[in-house]
Design an enzyme around this catalytic site. Structure first.
Site, mmCIF file in Angstrom:
data_model
loop_
_atom_site.group_PDB
_atom_site.id
_atom_site.type_symbol
_atom_site.label_atom_id
_atom_site.label_comp_id
_atom_site.label_asym_id
_atom_site.label_seq_id
_atom_site.Cartn_x
_atom_site.Cartn_y
_atom_site.Cartn_z
ATOM 1 N N TRP A 325 0.623 -1.254 -0.075
ATOM 2 C CA TRP A 325 0.072 0.301 0.288
ATOM 3 C C TRP A 325 0.616 1.422 0.224
ATOM 4 O O TRP A 325 0.596 2.296 -0.860
ATOM 5 C CB TRP A 325 -0.669 -0.148 1.353
ATOM 6 C CG TRP A 325 -1.510 1.128 1.967
ATOM 7 C CD1 TRP A 325 -2.851 1.490 0.765
ATOM 8 C CD2 TRP A 325 -1.404 2.524 1.455
ATOM 9 N NE1 TRP A 325 -3.563 3.054 1.392
ATOM 10 C CE2 TRP A 325 -2.912 3.023 1.694
ATOM 11 C CE3 TRP A 325 -0.370 3.308 2.452
ATOM 12 C CZ2 TRP A 325 -2.343 4.513 3.086
ATOM 13 C CZ3 TRP A 325 -0.315 3.971 3.139
ATOM 14 C CH2 TRP A 325 -1.492 5.015 2.948
ATOM 15 N N HIS A 326 1.771 1.429 1.087
ATOM 16 C CA HIS A 326 2.804 2.453 0.980
ATOM 17 C C HIS A 326 3.393 3.037 -0.017
ATOM 18 O O HIS A 326 4.097 4.160 -0.535
ATOM 19 C CB HIS A 326 3.997 2.439 1.916
ATOM 20 C CG HIS A 326 3.677 2.568 3.323
ATOM 21 N ND1 HIS A 326 2.619 1.110 3.973
ATOM 22 C CD2 HIS A 326 3.422 4.127 3.965
ATOM 23 C CE1 HIS A 326 2.178 1.777 4.974
ATOM 24 N NE2 HIS A 326 2.597 2.788 5.499
ATOM 25 N N GLY A 327 3.467 1.815 -0.936
ATOM 26 C CA GLY A 327 4.281 1.792 -2.475
ATOM 27 C C GLY A 327 4.930 0.813 -3.129
ATOM 28 O O GLY A 327 4.650 -0.409 -3.265
#
Length: 480
Positions: A325-327
């Protein structure tokens, strides 16, 4: 528009004055004004991505009503999955397409195949991961019959796009925010004053602590091949302080700004670097995201109710998805994997519900075991942050290799007397955080009983901001 910009310094007072000027006329006008202000705030980044936000809003508004109106279970599921698939599709195109295309091409090259996929030259819309999760939680809650579908489009749109939380959270729930938007909000001076206090502390954390740490952390990560082991350890610690000051500072400004308009947002941080194990850290770090994954992924997977292997599986799924989700980078996946591994002792020994209260709850200072456990937890978190900060896996592994094998003497630059004010500010920051660790934010009740000390402290913070601030640096979590 950045919170730490001259534009926001003009925008906020204007919206505040107009908003409360309409308070005696109509709640609808107040909400309409906030929605217009939120769309303007978002359009200042790139007006073209405003259409993506509006489409996402329309999608979940419409599917939410269709889910509630559907008489058959399979029809309800159809509209739910339609929303999930389209929302995930938007994230996939904007955020993950190039990652998967590059990874597929690289994997194919190991098989002797030469594939050159066409990559998309598009910019990631600011905040897309956050407002997508707002909408997903909304339609899932309707499907689970936890809430009723919202018929007022302005109120629903404001829930999704309220400007303080729009670009970096917290990730709100319809059960928490929508009822507030539908009730008349009289001006509350105590709440507004508390909001200004939290904004002040948020600005201090961002422009003084985070942005000054960023200068040295970026220098060390960018030139790590020329630095010794101890210096690189310091670099990892400085990034840990940077990302906490940056993201929690944003959250403080967001929560304080919302409170100026009579709205309470979900708390996102609770002094995570005073945690005694990783499970406690994740109850205190990015709380809105952690609780989102818990409620909408971990518990539906079975949570911790099944056997040992099911618990392990669920923990790894949660943290790998959180990392992704963060990248779109393998560094974030490894970061999530490390935290899943860190969680294993607590999960296997059934200790993940320990330390529910803040450390030294009824004491001024921690005892020796608490100090050691906090030090170990902070060290593990710092090590994982190296992958989070690195440009790619090679960069992270090279940084760690150099940190473990390079000369251990600290570079003279970081021992120079010119660095002392910087170190004093960090110590001052953590002392205030420790003193206020039982509060929603560190200075929530600091010196409230003494007017002279209270205002003296505020003027001190303002003076420090004026002298040491590094303005107009973007917030780290805007890229997510």
């Amino acid at each position: 528009m950045l919170f730490n910009s001259a534009g926001f310094a003009i925008f906020l007072p204007v919206v505040f004055a107009l908003y409360w000027g309409l308070s005696r006329k109509s709640l609808k006008l107040q909400n309409g004004l906030l929605l217009a202000a939120s769309y303007y705030f978002y359009a200042c980044w790139d007006w073209r991505f405003l259409f993506v936000l509006i489409f996402s809003t329309l999608l979940d508004y419409y599917t939410g009503i269709r889910i509630e109106n559907a008489l058959k279970t399979n029809h309800r599921r159809f509209w739910l999955w339609l929303s999930i698939i389209i929302n995930a599709g938007f994230l996939g195109v904007f955020k993950y397409y190039n990652f998967f295309a590059d990874s597929f091409a690289e994997a194919s090259s190991h098989l002797g195949l030469s594939i050159h996929p066409k990559l998309l030259e598009i910019v990631l819309p600011v905040g897309i991961s956050f407002y997508t999760f707002h909408g997903l939680s909304y339609v899932i809650d309707i499907h689970k019959s936890r809430i009723r579908a919202e018929r007022n489009f302005v109120d629903y749109s404001l829930f999704v796009s309220f400007f303080p939380l729009l670009v970096a959270g917290p990730i709100e729930r319809a059960t928490h925010l929508l009822p507030q938007l539908k009730e008349k909000r009289p001006f509350d001076q105590a709440k507004a004053t508390d909001g200004l206090r939290q904004i002040l502390w948020g600005f201090f954390k961002k422009v003084v602590i985070a942005d000054n740490c960023a200068h040295f952390a970026n220098l060390l990560f960018d030139t790590h091949s020329h630095s010794g082991g101890s210096t690189l350890v310091l670099g990892a610690m400085l990034f840990a302080i940077q990302i906490y000051g940056d993201f929690s500072g944003y959250s403080d400004i967001a929560l304080g700004t919302a409170r100026l308009f009579g709205i309470d947002l979900l708390r996102n941080f609770s002094h995570p670097y005073f945690s005694r194990n990783i499970a406690e850290f994740w109850r205190r770090w990015h709380i809105s995201l952690s609780s989102w994954f818990r409620d909408y992924l971990y518990i539906p997977l079975g949570g911790s109710k099944g056997g040992t292997w099911q618990k392990i599986r669920n923990v790894f799924i949660i943290f790998l998805v959180s990392g992704f989700w963060h990248g779109a980078n393998w560094t974030f996946i490894v970061w999530g994997l490390l935290h899943a591994i860190y969680m294993m002792p607590s999960v296997l020994l059934n200790r993940n519900r320990r330390h529910m209260e803040i450390v030294a709850q009824h004491r001024s200072l921690p005892n020796v075991p608490e100090i050691l456990s906090m030090a170990v937890t902070f060290s593990l978190v710092c090590f994982a942050w190296i992958f989070f900060r690195a440009e790619n896996l090679s960069h992270a592994l090279d940084y760690i290799s150099r940190m473990c094998s390079g000369p251990m003497a600290m570079e003279s630059t970081f021992l120079h007397s010119k660095m002392y004010p910087f170190y004093i500010l960090i110590v001052f920051f953590f002392c205030i955080e420790w003193i206020g660790r039982r509060q929603p934010y560190a200075i929530a009740s600091l010196f409230l009983s003494n007017v002279t000390l209270r205002w003296g402290f505020y003027y001190l913070l303002l003076a420090i901001i004026l002298v040491f601030a590094a303005l107009n640096q973007q917030f780290i979590y805007f890229q997510f």
